[in-house]
Design a protein around this motif. Sequence first.
Motif, PDB file in Angstrom:
ATOM      1  N   ALA A 281       0.830  -1.211   0.000  1.00  0.00           N
ATOM      2  CA  ALA A 281       0.000   0.000   0.000  1.00  0.00           C
ATOM      3  C   ALA A 281       0.864   1.260   0.000  1.00  0.00           C
ATOM      4  N   LEU A 282       1.906   1.280   0.836  1.00  0.00           N
ATOM      5  CA  LEU A 282       2.797   2.445   0.875  1.00  0.00           C
ATOM      6  C   LEU A 282       3.523   2.634  -0.453  1.00  0.00           C
ATOM      7  N   GLY A 283       3.912   1.538  -1.093  1.00  0.00           N
ATOM      8  CA  GLY A 283       4.588   1.638  -2.379  1.00  0.00           C
ATOM      9  C   GLY A 283       3.687   2.216  -3.455  1.00  0.00           C
ATOM     10  N   ILE A 284       2.433   1.746  -3.510  1.00  0.00           N
ATOM     11  CA  ILE A 284       1.488   2.278  -4.493  1.00  0.00           C
ATOM     12  C   ILE A 284       1.244   3.770  -4.258  1.00  0.00           C
ATOM     13  N   PHE A 285       1.054   4.147  -2.990  1.00  0.00           N
ATOM     14  CA  PHE A 285       0.849   5.565  -2.675  1.00  0.00           C
ATOM     15  C   PHE A 285       2.068   6.397  -3.068  1.00  0.00           C
ATOM     16  N   SER A 286       3.261   5.886  -2.778  1.00  0.00           N
ATOM     17  CA  SER A 286       4.477   6.624  -3.124  1.00  0.00           C
ATOM     18  C   SER A 286       4.595   6.802  -4.630  1.00  0.00           C
ATOM     19  N   GLY A 287       4.242   5.754  -5.398  1.00  0.00           N
ATOM     20  CA  GLY A 287       4.296   5.859  -6.849  1.00  0.00           C
ATOM     21  C   GLY A 287       3.316   6.882  -7.384  1.00  0.00           C
ATOM     22  N   LEU A 288       2.107   6.889  -6.836  1.00  0.00           N
ATOM     23  CA  LEU A 288       1.116   7.877  -7.265  1.00  0.00           C
ATOM     24  C   LEU A 288       1.518   9.284  -6.842  1.00  0.00           C
TER      25      LEU A 288
ATOM     26  N   GLY B  57      11.645  -4.972  -0.378  1.00  0.00           N
ATOM     27  CA  GLY B  57      11.638  -5.238  -1.806  1.00  0.00           C
ATOM     28  C   GLY B  57      10.294  -4.958  -2.441  1.00  0.00           C
ATOM     29  N   ILE B  58       9.217  -5.332  -1.758  1.00  0.00           N
ATOM     30  CA  ILE B  58       7.878  -5.132  -2.319  1.00  0.00           C
ATOM     31  C   ILE B  58       7.521  -3.648  -2.355  1.00  0.00           C
ATOM     32  N   PHE B  59       7.947  -2.889  -1.345  1.00  0.00           N
ATOM     33  CA  PHE B  59       7.725  -1.444  -1.383  1.00  0.00           C
ATOM     34  C   PHE B  59       8.394  -0.836  -2.610  1.00  0.00           C
ATOM     35  N   ALA B  60       9.637  -1.228  -2.880  1.00  0.00           N
ATOM     36  CA  ALA B  60      10.364  -0.677  -4.027  1.00  0.00           C
ATOM     37  C   ALA B  60       9.696  -1.057  -5.344  1.00  0.00           C
ATOM     38  N   ILE B  61       9.263  -2.313  -5.469  1.00  0.00           N
ATOM     39  CA  ILE B  61       8.613  -2.769  -6.696  1.00  0.00           C
ATOM     40  C   ILE B  61       7.295  -2.035  -6.912  1.00  0.00           C
ATOM     41  N   ALA B  62       6.479  -1.929  -5.854  1.00  0.00           N
ATOM     42  CA  ALA B  62       5.175  -1.269  -5.975  1.00  0.00           C
ATOM     43  C   ALA B  62       5.335   0.207  -6.307  1.00  0.00           C
ATOM     44  N   ALA B  63       6.293   0.880  -5.680  1.00  0.00           N
ATOM     45  CA  ALA B  63       6.486   2.313  -5.918  1.00  0.00           C
ATOM     46  C   ALA B  63       6.955   2.571  -7.351  1.00  0.00           C
ATOM     47  N   SER B  64       7.932   1.796  -7.828  1.00  0.00           N
ATOM     48  CA  SER B  64       8.437   2.013  -9.186  1.00  0.00           C
ATOM     49  C   SER B  64       7.383   1.676 -10.239  1.00  0.00           C
ATOM     50  N   THR B  65       6.603   0.630 -10.001  1.00  0.00           N
ATOM     51  CA  THR B  65       5.566   0.251 -10.956  1.00  0.00           C
ATOM     52  C   THR B  65       4.450   1.286 -10.994  1.00  0.00           C
ATOM     53  N   ALA B  66       3.932   1.675  -9.824  1.00  0.00           N
ATOM     54  CA  ALA B  66       2.852   2.656  -9.770  1.00  0.00           C
ATOM     55  C   ALA B  66       3.304   4.014 -10.286  1.00  0.00           C
ATOM     56  N   GLY B  67       4.595   4.295 -10.182  1.00  0.00           N
ATOM     57  CA  GLY B  67       5.095   5.591 -10.618  1.00  0.00           C
ATOM     58  C   GLY B  67       5.364   5.686 -12.099  1.00  0.00           C
ATOM     59  N   THR B  68       5.432   4.556 -12.803  1.00  0.00           N
ATOM     60  CA  THR B  68       5.809   4.590 -14.218  1.00  0.00           C
ATOM     61  C   THR B  68       4.754   4.029 -15.152  1.00  0.00           C
TER      62      THR B  68
ATOM     63  N   GLU C  86       4.983  11.990 -22.367  1.00  0.00           N
ATOM     64  CA  GLU C  86       4.907  13.026 -21.342  1.00  0.00           C
ATOM     65  C   GLU C  86       5.116  12.383 -19.979  1.00  0.00           C
ATOM     66  N   PRO C  87       5.562  13.167 -18.994  1.00  0.00           N
ATOM     67  CA  PRO C  87       5.737  12.619 -17.647  1.00  0.00           C
ATOM     68  C   PRO C  87       4.424  12.064 -17.114  1.00  0.00           C
ATOM     69  N   ARG C  88       4.522  10.938 -16.397  1.00  0.00           N
ATOM     70  CA  ARG C  88       3.343  10.323 -15.809  1.00  0.00           C
ATOM     71  C   ARG C  88       2.705  11.263 -14.797  1.00  0.00           C
ATOM     72  N   TRP C  89       1.382  11.241 -14.731  1.00  0.00           N
ATOM     73  CA  TRP C  89       0.660  12.057 -13.766  1.00  0.00           C
ATOM     74  C   TRP C  89       1.084  11.657 -12.355  1.00  0.00           C
ATOM     75  N   SER C  90       1.258  12.653 -11.487  1.00  0.00           N
ATOM     76  CA  SER C  90       1.592  12.398 -10.091  1.00  0.00           C
ATOM     77  C   SER C  90       1.038  13.524  -9.234  1.00  0.00           C
ATOM     78  N   ILE C  91       0.805  13.215  -7.971  1.00  0.00           N
ATOM     79  CA  ILE C  91       0.300  14.233  -7.034  1.00  0.00           C
ATOM     80  C   ILE C  91       1.327  15.351  -6.887  1.00  0.00           C
ATOM     81  N   LEU C  92       2.594  14.959  -6.823  1.00  0.00           N
ATOM     82  CA  LEU C  92       3.662  15.935  -6.594  1.00  0.00           C
ATOM     83  C   LEU C  92       3.738  16.953  -7.726  1.00  0.00           C
TER      84      LEU C  92
END
Length: 742
Positions: free
Chosen positions: A37-44, A205-216, A728-734
């Motif tokens: 969950a934290l990884g997905i949120f970080s990616g978004l 490891g799962i945090f890193a995978i989820a964050a990179s996937t959700a972010g790209t 174009e850059p992926r949409w993100s909250i930031l």
Amino acid sequence: MPEQSNPTDSTRPSVRGCYARFVRHVDLSTQILIALALGIFSGLFAGELCAPLAIVGDAFVGLLRMTVLPYILVTLVVSLGRLRLRSSRRLALIGGTVLLGLWASCLAVVWVMPTSFPEWSVGSFFSTALIEAPEPLNVLAYFIPANIFESLSNNQVPAVVLFGICCGLALSKSRNRTIVLNQLDVAADVLLRISKFITRLAPVGIFAIAASTAGTVSVAEVGRLQAYLVAYTAGAVFLGFVVLPLLVTTLTPLTYRQVLFVVKEPMLTAFATGKLIIVLPMLIENTERLFETQVKIDGKDESPAIDLLYGTAYPFPHVGKLLSMLFIPFAAWFLGAPIEPSNYPGFLLSGLFSFFGGPIVAIPFLLDQMQLPHDMFQLFLVSGVYGERLGDAVGAMHLCVLTLISIFGFNRLLRFQLWGLVKYALVVCVFGIIILVGVRLVLYRVISMADNKYDVIERMQLLEQPVENIVIIQPRPNPEPLRDGESLLQRIRRRGVIRVGYNEDKLPFAYFNHRRTLVGYDVEMAHSLARDLGVTLELVRFDRATLVQQLDADHFDIVMSGLVGTLERAQAMAHTESYMDVNLALVTRDFRCNDFRTLKRISALDDLRIGFVDLSRGFVNRIETALPDATLVEIADNRDFFNGNHPDLDALLISAESGAAFTLMYPRFEVIIPNELKASLPLFYAVGNRDAQMRDFLEYWVGLRQKDGTAQDYYDHWVLGKTNGENEPRWSILRDYLGWIH
């Protein structure tokens, strides 16, 4: 002055201490879920800034995979080496029967789930799958361990398993097998300890995978797959949480909670990593713990069966993997040509065997078999970001269910109670109906219909900035006649204008888009030619029936409009060599497409009438020879056929490239290329005044544009429907909500 007391390390809680207490008091599955969950949120939140975390995720997956194949090999040899040959046969019979049952349940879902897709019709861009023969499957290289070390290094699991089975069966007949088995037990224990240690790092490891996937991951690409993702998710939930676990509770004394005890951590890890193989040690450990602490079976046969069953079952397609076969009915529906019910048995059977090579091998094979565009495979790869992970989570449940039922069957403890089986069937049917209705409602009311392909072809624009131009609908001769001894190229430079002939009935080479702007492959090439010459552009309409007369009357310098080469034109005008070969095809109403798949089916049609536009007499004669009972009728325009102005015609002879573009605007039609009628049509550019200098210049210019990639870019855009725009850059909250970065 009294000394103030400061908090010391012994009284101030440290981050490390808090994390240690968290790890001790929270089980691994909860840690994995929180990390996911934290990884997905970080990616978004951060978007593509999380992309570098993929390195951490890849390192974690690599460490997990480091011991898996050696562990499978060692445990297979140990398990089979301890069993008597008679027991091995019995275990194989029971496990194989259970596996067939699980496959049957999954194939039934694949058959039924497409009924939830709403009805719609849509065309598609041209695809090379229409003309390419499918590549043969090299099954032996995947399953036969000609070099076991090569199989281990290339991660060829079926070959490694086969080698392990052979060694185990041979060892079971050895008199001194105890010596070897004791050594292998030590090796298995070492490998398992390493795997357990690495598993503790799963949250990181799962945090890193989820964050990179959700972010790209591209939201736009996922949007095209909405119907497939919804149906696949529903099928995965139905199989993973209803059909499979309830089958265990029906046939064995185990409870639903005990089944989840075995699979909850492996399912979460498999979903987060997309690698089912790395959770095998977790599944084995949890299953052994289940039989040690919660379930007691009289006898000693169950323990070796655990390692053996997981190891031997993994190479076979699991239901999560087979469920991705659902992409083929989705692709057919997406392209407006749903699979006929009568074709499902052959499709499912060939799909089952092709999935022994994995989805990367099976999906292209099935697309070719069902005569669907091969380009759809790229869309399937996009779905892998989510679908592969969900499928591997269901795969963990599949392996668990197969092992548990086989263990109880091996020990003769399965329960076959009539009321229990009836109750199981009723529950499965009720949940199945609810899921089907729910998916249908979601697809009807919530999900937008992927791409509106009509808008795609209608809204296409020129890739490059157009030169100054005018479009002349009513043709007239060049206002500046050629001077004595003057070539076309000299007049073009003198006037600063090049006149190019076009006909808007040649999608995707020349047509008017929704803004009434003349666009298309050859129109793009005309703008490029004018740009290179440094002149402006006049686009002059021609009529096919009067093309030769218009050329002779000096209406245009050259003709660039998907002009098909014919013997008649070769004698009447000067032209370049072929700049593109297109493929002869038939277009017919989509509900009649099966009547035109093969020459045999076409020949069986009564009173067959086929229209054609702008084809060489040689091609027409070839069709008449192949179909002696058919009547070929020449018509003025392709659009007349698509607009229903020729209701007497059963099909239209046209290039597959043009036909595919027309089906985007007229989705009730489909392009078919019968194997027996394959032929290429050359396209050329015609030159006015039989000007050899202009022809040579044009040929040389076309060659340059082909070598520098310009022509290929135009082909990809106009014929294949690919876009060349920069990502174009992926949409993100930031970036897009808070505006902290740009």
